[in-house]
Design a protein around this motif. Structure first.
Motif, PDB file in Angstrom:
ATOM      1  N   PRO A  23      -3.290  -2.044  -5.472  1.00 16.81           N
ATOM      2  CA  PRO A  23      -2.591  -1.722  -4.218  1.00 16.81           C
ATOM      3  C   PRO A  23      -3.061  -0.379  -3.665  1.00 16.81           C
ATOM      4  N   MET A  24      -3.225  -0.341  -2.349  1.00 18.88           N
ATOM      5  CA  MET A  24      -3.623   0.902  -1.701  1.00 18.88           C
ATOM      6  C   MET A  24      -2.372   1.727  -1.421  1.00 18.88           C
ATOM      7  N   GLU A  25      -2.551   3.054  -1.368  1.00 18.52           N
ATOM      8  CA  GLU A  25      -1.422   3.960  -1.200  1.00 18.52           C
ATOM      9  C   GLU A  25      -1.561   4.748   0.096  1.00 18.52           C
ATOM     10  N   ALA A  26      -0.413   5.125   0.660  1.00 17.08           N
ATOM     11  CA  ALA A  26      -0.402   5.907   1.895  1.00 17.08           C
ATOM     12  C   ALA A  26      -0.785   7.349   1.601  1.00 17.08           C
ATOM     13  N   TRP A  27      -1.532   7.948   2.529  1.00 16.15           N
ATOM     14  CA  TRP A  27      -1.925   9.352   2.436  1.00 16.15           C
ATOM     15  C   TRP A  27      -1.841   9.954   3.824  1.00 16.15           C
ATOM     16  N   LEU A  28      -1.176  11.085   3.945  1.00 17.15           N
ATOM     17  CA  LEU A  28      -1.076  11.785   5.216  1.00 17.15           C
ATOM     18  C   LEU A  28      -2.279  12.706   5.358  1.00 17.15           C
ATOM     19  N   ALA A  29      -3.109  12.417   6.336  1.00 21.65           N
ATOM     20  CA  ALA A  29      -4.332  13.195   6.549  1.00 21.65           C
ATOM     21  C   ALA A  29      -3.986  14.575   7.108  1.00 21.65           C
ATOM     22  N   PRO A  30      -4.875  15.555   6.910  1.00 19.11           N
ATOM     23  CA  PRO A  30      -4.642  16.888   7.472  1.00 19.11           C
ATOM     24  C   PRO A  30      -4.493  16.818   8.995  1.00 19.11           C
TER      25      PRO A  30
END
Length: 87
Positions: A23-30
């Motif tokens: 499963p892919m995970e959410a990441w908040l980009a800079p």
């Protein structure tokens, strides 16, 4: 999947990495990147990630960068390579 940051909820489709099935995970980009929340494969054993340090052109030999498989929800979950530190 629901991703919450600073009280703001973002609803994202669930996706599995096509290279490893995890499963892919959410990441908040800079903030200065122009992206918002993206989905990233964080599996260090993923075939896309392993050895990806050799795919970066003009990279110094002592540099530990590689590419993780990622999807951008803002453009229809189109895939891209997210440059990341290799372990």
């Amino acid at each position: 999947m629901i991703f919450t940051y600073a009280g703001i909820e973002t609803v994202l489709e669930d996706h599995d990495c096509p290279h490893c099935g995890k499963p892919m995970e959410a990441w908040l980009a800079p903030p200065d990147s122009g992206w918002g929340v993206v989905l990233v494969c964080y599996n260090n054993e993923c075939p896309h990630y392993k050895g990806s340090d050799q795919d970066i052109v003009n990279k110094r030999d002592d540099c530990t960068l590689g590419c993780r498989y990622a999807l951008n929800p803002d453009n229809g979950y189109k895939p891209f390579n997210l440059v990341a530190m290799c372990f």
